[in-house]
Design a protein around this motif. Structure first.
Motif, PDB file in Angstrom:
ATOM      1  N   ILE A   6       3.942  -0.820   3.599  1.00 29.49           N
ATOM      2  CA  ILE A   6       3.551   0.481   3.034  1.00 29.49           C
ATOM      3  C   ILE A   6       4.785   1.074   2.365  1.00 29.49           C
ATOM      4  O   ILE A   6       5.876   1.074   2.943  1.00 29.49           O
ATOM      5  CB  ILE A   6       3.074   1.448   4.137  1.00 29.49           C
ATOM      6  CG1 ILE A   6       1.938   0.840   4.945  1.00 29.49           C
ATOM      7  CG2 ILE A   6       2.648   2.779   3.523  1.00 29.49           C
ATOM      8  CD1 ILE A   6       1.600   1.646   6.194  1.00 29.49           C
TER       9      ILE A   6
ATOM     10  N   VAL B 183       1.628  -1.752   8.108  1.00 29.34           N
ATOM     11  CA  VAL B 183       0.376  -1.535   8.816  1.00 29.34           C
ATOM     12  C   VAL B 183      -0.174  -2.894   9.232  1.00 29.34           C
ATOM     13  O   VAL B 183      -0.122  -3.857   8.462  1.00 29.34           O
ATOM     14  CB  VAL B 183      -0.658  -0.751   7.971  1.00 29.34           C
ATOM     15  CG1 VAL B 183      -1.097  -1.518   6.730  1.00 29.34           C
ATOM     16  CG2 VAL B 183      -1.864  -0.353   8.810  1.00 29.34           C
TER      17      VAL B 183
ATOM     18  N   LEU C  79       0.843  -1.185   0.000  1.00 35.99           N
ATOM     19  CA  LEU C  79       0.000   0.000   0.000  1.00 35.99           C
ATOM     20  C   LEU C  79       0.883   1.241   0.000  1.00 35.99           C
ATOM     21  O   LEU C  79       2.109   1.133   0.104  1.00 35.99           O
ATOM     22  CB  LEU C  79      -0.885  -0.004   1.255  1.00 35.99           C
ATOM     23  CG  LEU C  79      -1.681  -1.285   1.502  1.00 35.99           C
ATOM     24  CD1 LEU C  79      -2.271  -1.300   2.904  1.00 35.99           C
ATOM     25  CD2 LEU C  79      -2.765  -1.454   0.454  1.00 35.99           C
TER      26      LEU C  79
ATOM     27  N   ARG D  46      -8.471  -4.714   1.209  1.00 35.74           N
ATOM     28  CA  ARG D  46      -7.366  -5.526   0.673  1.00 35.74           C
ATOM     29  C   ARG D  46      -6.877  -6.539   1.700  1.00 35.74           C
ATOM     30  O   ARG D  46      -6.600  -7.684   1.371  1.00 35.74           O
ATOM     31  CB  ARG D  46      -6.217  -4.632   0.214  1.00 35.74           C
ATOM     32  CG  ARG D  46      -6.622  -3.844  -1.038  1.00 35.74           C
ATOM     33  CD  ARG D  46      -5.494  -3.127  -1.654  1.00 35.74           C
ATOM     34  NE  ARG D  46      -4.785  -4.060  -2.525  1.00 35.74           N
ATOM     35  CZ  ARG D  46      -3.682  -3.732  -3.178  1.00 35.74           C
ATOM     36  NH1 ARG D  46      -3.163  -2.533  -3.039  1.00 35.74           N
ATOM     37  NH2 ARG D  46      -3.080  -4.608  -3.946  1.00 35.74           N
ATOM     38  N   MET D  47      -6.777  -6.107   2.953  1.00 42.22           N
ATOM     39  CA  MET D  47      -6.332  -7.030   3.997  1.00 42.22           C
ATOM     40  C   MET D  47      -7.345  -8.163   4.185  1.00 42.22           C
ATOM     41  O   MET D  47      -6.960  -9.321   4.339  1.00 42.22           O
ATOM     42  CB  MET D  47      -6.069  -6.289   5.303  1.00 42.22           C
ATOM     43  CG  MET D  47      -4.825  -5.405   5.225  1.00 42.22           C
ATOM     44  SD  MET D  47      -4.532  -4.423   6.704  1.00 42.22           S
ATOM     45  CE  MET D  47      -3.729  -5.644   7.757  1.00 42.22           C
TER      46      MET D  47
ATOM     47  N   THR E 179      -3.225   5.469   0.572  1.00 44.99           N
ATOM     48  CA  THR E 179      -4.292   4.468   0.524  1.00 44.99           C
ATOM     49  C   THR E 179      -5.297   4.773   1.635  1.00 44.99           C
ATOM     50  O   THR E 179      -4.907   5.065   2.764  1.00 44.99           O
ATOM     51  CB  THR E 179      -3.716   3.050   0.715  1.00 44.99           C
ATOM     52  OG1 THR E 179      -2.690   2.814  -0.258  1.00 44.99           O
ATOM     53  CG2 THR E 179      -4.797   1.994   0.572  1.00 44.99           C
TER      54      THR E 179
ATOM     55  N   THR F 236      -6.598   8.367   5.349  1.00 44.81           N
ATOM     56  CA  THR F 236      -5.524   7.612   4.703  1.00 44.81           C
ATOM     57  C   THR F 236      -4.591   6.992   5.743  1.00 44.81           C
ATOM     58  O   THR F 236      -4.625   7.345   6.926  1.00 44.81           O
ATOM     59  CB  THR F 236      -4.693   8.516   3.779  1.00 44.81           C
ATOM     60  OG1 THR F 236      -3.999   9.483   4.583  1.00 44.81           O
ATOM     61  CG2 THR F 236      -5.560   9.203   2.731  1.00 44.81           C
ATOM     62  N   LEU F 237      -3.742   6.110   5.269  1.00 48.19           N
ATOM     63  CA  LEU F 237      -2.768   5.473   6.154  1.00 48.19           C
ATOM     64  C   LEU F 237      -1.791   6.476   6.760  1.00 48.19           C
ATOM     65  O   LEU F 237      -1.221   6.212   7.813  1.00 48.19           O
ATOM     66  CB  LEU F 237      -1.993   4.386   5.404  1.00 48.19           C
ATOM     67  CG  LEU F 237      -2.759   3.103   5.144  1.00 48.19           C
ATOM     68  CD1 LEU F 237      -1.905   2.134   4.342  1.00 48.19           C
ATOM     69  CD2 LEU F 237      -3.207   2.476   6.449  1.00 48.19           C
TER      70      LEU F 237
ATOM     71  N   GLN G 111      -9.860   1.128   1.679  1.00 44.39           N
ATOM     72  CA  GLN G 111      -9.098   0.309   0.727  1.00 44.39           C
ATOM     73  C   GLN G 111      -8.176  -0.660   1.471  1.00 44.39           C
ATOM     74  O   GLN G 111      -8.048  -1.823   1.093  1.00 44.39           O
ATOM     75  CB  GLN G 111      -8.265   1.200  -0.194  1.00 44.39           C
ATOM     76  CG  GLN G 111      -9.080   2.018  -1.160  1.00 44.39           C
ATOM     77  CD  GLN G 111      -8.243   3.102  -1.842  1.00 44.39           C
ATOM     78  OE1 GLN G 111      -7.354   3.694  -1.243  1.00 44.39           O
ATOM     79  NE2 GLN G 111      -8.537   3.359  -3.097  1.00 44.39           N
ATOM     80  N   THR G 112      -7.553  -0.167   2.531  1.00 39.80           N
ATOM     81  CA  THR G 112      -6.652  -0.998   3.318  1.00 39.80           C
ATOM     82  C   THR G 112      -7.393  -2.178   3.930  1.00 39.80           C
ATOM     83  O   THR G 112      -6.964  -3.332   3.811  1.00 39.80           O
ATOM     84  CB  THR G 112      -5.984  -0.160   4.434  1.00 39.80           C
ATOM     85  OG1 THR G 112      -5.268   0.918   3.830  1.00 39.80           O
ATOM     86  CG2 THR G 112      -5.050  -1.004   5.272  1.00 39.80           C
TER      87      THR G 112
ATOM     88  N   LEU H 195      -4.939  -0.501  12.748  1.00 37.65           N
ATOM     89  CA  LEU H 195      -6.228  -0.020  12.260  1.00 37.65           C
ATOM     90  C   LEU H 195      -7.273  -0.049  13.372  1.00 37.65           C
ATOM     91  O   LEU H 195      -8.043   0.904  13.529  1.00 37.65           O
ATOM     92  CB  LEU H 195      -6.687  -0.859  11.066  1.00 37.65           C
ATOM     93  CG  LEU H 195      -5.750  -0.823   9.859  1.00 37.65           C
ATOM     94  CD1 LEU H 195      -6.197  -1.831   8.807  1.00 37.65           C
ATOM     95  CD2 LEU H 195      -5.647   0.566   9.275  1.00 37.65           C
TER      96      LEU H 195
END
Length: 139
Positions: free
Chosen positions: A39, A50, A16, A28-29, A20, A74-75, A24-25, A55
């Motif tokens: 990242i 991450v 990522l 995807r995870m 991102t 975002t991240l 989205q994170t 999270l």
């Protein structure tokens, strides 16, 4: 034996960027069933890893952030609790082994500090197990 033997190249690694979104994170995870993902910075250098915990704690500690607003964050906003240490592709195997003991995967960088892939702990264990069992069967 060198590190390249175990390298899962960048194009085969889910990664990522700091831009991102949280949504989205999470997607995807969940889709790939990963608990941690590397990242990268825009220049291709390794920025961090991450984790699900990162999270979770971010969502818990920020009242205005929840699944319905995850696409707005975002991240770059998420504090990362662990920094997987990297290894250079030309490092020795001892360096890799010492890191893979404490990390699920080791990010691998080139001499320009660019991310080129990862080495997974499971691949190292599988390789060592194969060696041990072959020796046991040849005795």
């Amino acid at each position: 034996m060198n590190i390249a033997f175990f390298l899962l190249p960048k194009q085969d690694v889910i990664h990522l960027t700091m831009q991102t979104t949280l949504r989205q994170t999470l997607e995807r995870m969940e889709y790939h069933r990963f608990t941690a993902v590397p990242i990268l910075n825009e220049d291709g250098t390794y920025a961090g890893t991450v984790t699900e915990g990162d999270l979770l704690w971010f969502l818990k500690n920020n009242r205005g952030v929840h699944l319905d607003t995850a696409h707005r964050h975002t991240l770059a906003e998420v504090p990362l609790r662990l920094q997987n240490r990297t290894v250079r592709i030309d490092s020795n195997m001892e360096d890799l082994i010492s890191l893979v003991k404490i990390q699920n995967f080791v990010p691998v960088i080139d001499d320009m500090e660019r991310f080129i892939g990862i080495v997974r702990r499971s691949d190292i264990i599988e390789y060592c197990a194969d060696k041990i069992f072959k020796e046991l069967h040849h005795q």
